[in-house]
Motif scaffolding. Structure first.
Motif, mmCIF file in Angstrom:
data_model
loop_
_atom_site.group_PDB
_atom_site.id
_atom_site.type_symbol
_atom_site.label_atom_id
_atom_site.label_comp_id
_atom_site.label_asym_id
_atom_site.label_seq_id
_atom_site.Cartn_x
_atom_site.Cartn_y
_atom_site.Cartn_z
ATOM 1 N N VAL A 175 -37.229 21.399 35.443
ATOM 2 C CA VAL A 175 -36.391 22.024 36.472
ATOM 3 C C VAL A 175 -37.255 22.952 37.299
ATOM 4 C CG1 VAL A 175 -34.226 21.954 35.139
ATOM 5 C CG2 VAL A 175 -35.679 23.978 35.023
ATOM 6 N N TRP A 176 -36.710 23.387 38.416
ATOM 7 C CA TRP A 176 -37.402 24.374 39.225
ATOM 8 C C TRP A 176 -36.376 25.266 39.891
ATOM 9 C CZ3 TRP A 176 -37.533 24.116 44.762
ATOM 10 C CH2 TRP A 176 -36.899 23.008 45.307
ATOM 11 N N GLY A 177 -36.829 26.454 40.282
ATOM 12 C CA GLY A 177 -35.950 27.409 40.940
ATOM 13 C C GLY A 177 -36.691 28.110 42.068
ATOM 14 N N TRP A 178 -35.951 28.837 42.869
ATOM 15 C CA TRP A 178 -36.537 29.563 43.998
ATOM 16 C C TRP A 178 -35.802 30.891 44.140
ATOM 17 C CZ3 TRP A 178 -33.789 25.085 44.116
ATOM 18 C CH2 TRP A 178 -32.532 25.129 44.699
ATOM 19 N N ASN A 179 -36.460 31.857 44.792
ATOM 20 C CA ASN A 179 -35.824 33.147 44.987
ATOM 21 C C ASN A 179 -34.686 33.006 45.989
ATOM 22 O OD1 ASN A 179 -37.891 32.705 46.924
ATOM 23 N ND2 ASN A 179 -38.080 34.868 47.346
ATOM 24 N N GLN A 180 -33.608 33.725 45.721
ATOM 25 C CA GLN A 180 -32.407 33.605 46.533
ATOM 26 C C GLN A 180 -31.817 34.972 46.821
ATOM 27 O OE1 GLN A 180 -29.579 31.070 44.595
ATOM 28 N NE2 GLN A 180 -31.186 29.808 43.735
ATOM 29 N N ARG A 181 -31.237 35.082 47.973
ATOM 30 C CA ARG A 181 -30.502 36.294 48.307
ATOM 31 C C ARG A 181 -29.021 35.992 48.134
ATOM 32 N NH1 ARG A 181 -32.427 39.573 53.145
ATOM 33 N NH2 ARG A 181 -33.696 40.374 51.484
ATOM 34 N N ARG A 182 -28.344 36.880 47.428
ATOM 35 C CA ARG A 182 -26.908 36.736 47.188
ATOM 36 C C ARG A 182 -26.193 37.976 47.689
ATOM 37 N NH1 ARG A 182 -25.998 32.905 42.864
ATOM 38 N NH2 ARG A 182 -27.331 31.180 43.448
ATOM 39 N N THR B 284 -31.265 40.087 45.172
ATOM 40 C CA THR B 284 -32.116 38.909 45.096
ATOM 41 C C THR B 284 -32.166 38.403 43.663
ATOM 42 O OG1 THR B 284 -33.472 39.716 46.912
ATOM 43 C CG2 THR B 284 -34.455 38.051 45.498
ATOM 44 N N ILE B 285 -32.045 37.110 43.519
ATOM 45 C CA ILE B 285 -32.260 36.463 42.229
ATOM 46 C C ILE B 285 -33.677 35.913 42.268
ATOM 47 C CG2 ILE B 285 -31.600 34.552 40.723
ATOM 48 C CD1 ILE B 285 -28.769 34.849 41.807
ATOM 49 N N HIS B 286 -34.504 36.364 41.346
ATOM 50 C CA HIS B 286 -35.887 35.902 41.314
ATOM 51 C C HIS B 286 -35.950 34.427 40.916
ATOM 52 C CE1 HIS B 286 -37.886 40.110 40.896
ATOM 53 N NE2 HIS B 286 -36.956 40.079 41.843
ATOM 54 N N SER B 287 -36.971 33.754 41.400
ATOM 55 C CA SER B 287 -37.115 32.322 41.137
ATOM 56 C C SER B 287 -37.208 32.022 39.644
ATOM 57 C CB SER B 287 -38.344 31.779 41.865
ATOM 58 O OG SER B 287 -39.525 32.396 41.405
ATOM 59 N N LEU C 10 -34.804 29.557 34.903
ATOM 60 C CA LEU C 10 -34.357 29.678 33.507
ATOM 61 C C LEU C 10 -32.872 29.376 33.379
ATOM 62 C CD1 LEU C 10 -36.314 32.844 32.308
ATOM 63 C CD2 LEU C 10 -36.685 30.469 31.588
ATOM 64 N N ASN C 11 -32.073 29.859 34.321
ATOM 65 C CA ASN C 11 -30.629 29.574 34.288
ATOM 66 C C ASN C 11 -30.363 28.074 34.416
ATOM 67 O OD1 ASN C 11 -29.995 32.255 33.971
ATOM 68 N ND2 ASN C 11 -29.546 32.603 36.130
ATOM 69 N N ARG C 12 -31.105 27.421 35.291
ATOM 70 C CA ARG C 12 -30.936 25.974 35.459
ATOM 71 C C ARG C 12 -31.375 25.222 34.198
ATOM 72 N NH1 ARG C 12 -33.166 23.892 41.055
ATOM 73 N NH2 ARG C 12 -31.695 22.228 40.632
ATOM 74 N N LEU C 13 -32.456 25.705 33.566
ATOM 75 C CA LEU C 13 -32.922 25.073 32.334
ATOM 76 C C LEU C 13 -31.896 25.243 31.214
ATOM 77 C CD1 LEU C 13 -35.166 23.572 30.815
ATOM 78 C CD2 LEU C 13 -36.152 25.802 30.283
ATOM 79 N N MET C 14 -31.347 26.444 31.097
ATOM 80 C CA MET C 14 -30.350 26.684 30.051
ATOM 81 C C MET C 14 -29.111 25.826 30.266
ATOM 82 S SD MET C 14 -30.690 30.746 29.225
ATOM 83 C CE MET C 14 -30.246 31.217 30.878
ATOM 84 N N ALA C 15 -28.701 25.653 31.525
ATOM 85 C CA ALA C 15 -27.550 24.801 31.816
ATOM 86 C C ALA C 15 -27.857 23.348 31.466
ATOM 87 C CB ALA C 15 -27.168 24.927 33.289
ATOM 88 N N GLN C 16 -29.057 22.921 31.757
ATOM 89 C CA GLN C 16 -29.451 21.531 31.490
ATOM 90 C C GLN C 16 -29.556 21.260 29.997
ATOM 91 O OE1 GLN C 16 -32.619 19.907 33.920
ATOM 92 N NE2 GLN C 16 -33.479 18.899 32.144
ATOM 93 N N THR C 17 -30.102 22.217 29.255
ATOM 94 C CA THR C 17 -30.292 22.020 27.815
ATOM 95 C C THR C 17 -29.087 22.498 27.008
ATOM 96 O OG1 THR C 17 -31.394 24.160 27.560
ATOM 97 C CG2 THR C 17 -32.800 22.239 27.988
ATOM 98 N N ARG C 18 -28.135 23.103 27.681
ATOM 99 C CA ARG C 18 -26.932 23.672 27.040
ATOM 100 C C ARG C 18 -27.305 24.683 25.958
ATOM 101 N NH1 ARG C 18 -25.412 18.274 28.067
ATOM 102 N NH2 ARG C 18 -23.609 18.154 29.425
#
Length: 134
Positions: free
Chosen positions: A43-50, A60-63, A68-76
């Motif tokens: 997975v990969w992520g990028w910095n985001q402004r919310r 800002t959510i750091h990349s 890590l959030n995307r990885l945790m969702a993918q691996t449950r």
């Protein structure tokens, strides 16, 4: 920091980062975090402004956290990811040059909590460095 890697090893990740410079993110520079398992991109992520619901406060959510959030969702798995994953951070500045992308202390702490112990990041001279043991 320890061993320096040449950017040739991470050329594919750099191409991916440069091809996604249009992702919605903060204005200063683009930060990308790639999570690898046995050398393969997971997975990969990028910095985001919310913005909060009141439309007043922005943050800002750091990349690293996004990835890590995307990885945790993918691996449950919400707690421990494990040492089989490597994180590679890349920063691309406004001029389109690779920059220093060492994770902040808070992101490093989160990686330790998730069991990740290898973090590689881009440097201003277009090389990559390995963060010491987390």
């Amino acid at each position: 920091m320890s061993i320096i890697y040449e950017s040739k090893k991470y050329r594919t990740l750099l191409r991916l980062a440069f091809s996604h410079l249009d992702v919605p993110t903060v204005k200063k520079s683009k930060h990308f975090t790639f999570v690898l398992r046995q050398g393969r991109l997971v997975v990969w992520g990028w910095n985001q402004r919310r913005q909060l619901a009141d439309n007043q406060q922005r943050f800002t959510i750091h990349s690293e956290i996004h990835a890590l959030n995307r990885l945790m969702a993918q691996t449950r798995n919400n707690r421990f990811i494990g040492k089989q994953y490597t994180i590679v951070n890349v920063r691309i500045n406004r001029e389109g040059k690779i920059g220093f992308a060492k994770p902040c202390n808070k992101c490093q702490e989160e990686m330790v909590n998730k069991g990740i112990n290898e973090v590689i990041f881009s440097c201003d001279d277009q090389s990559f460095a390995v963060l010491g043991r987390l």
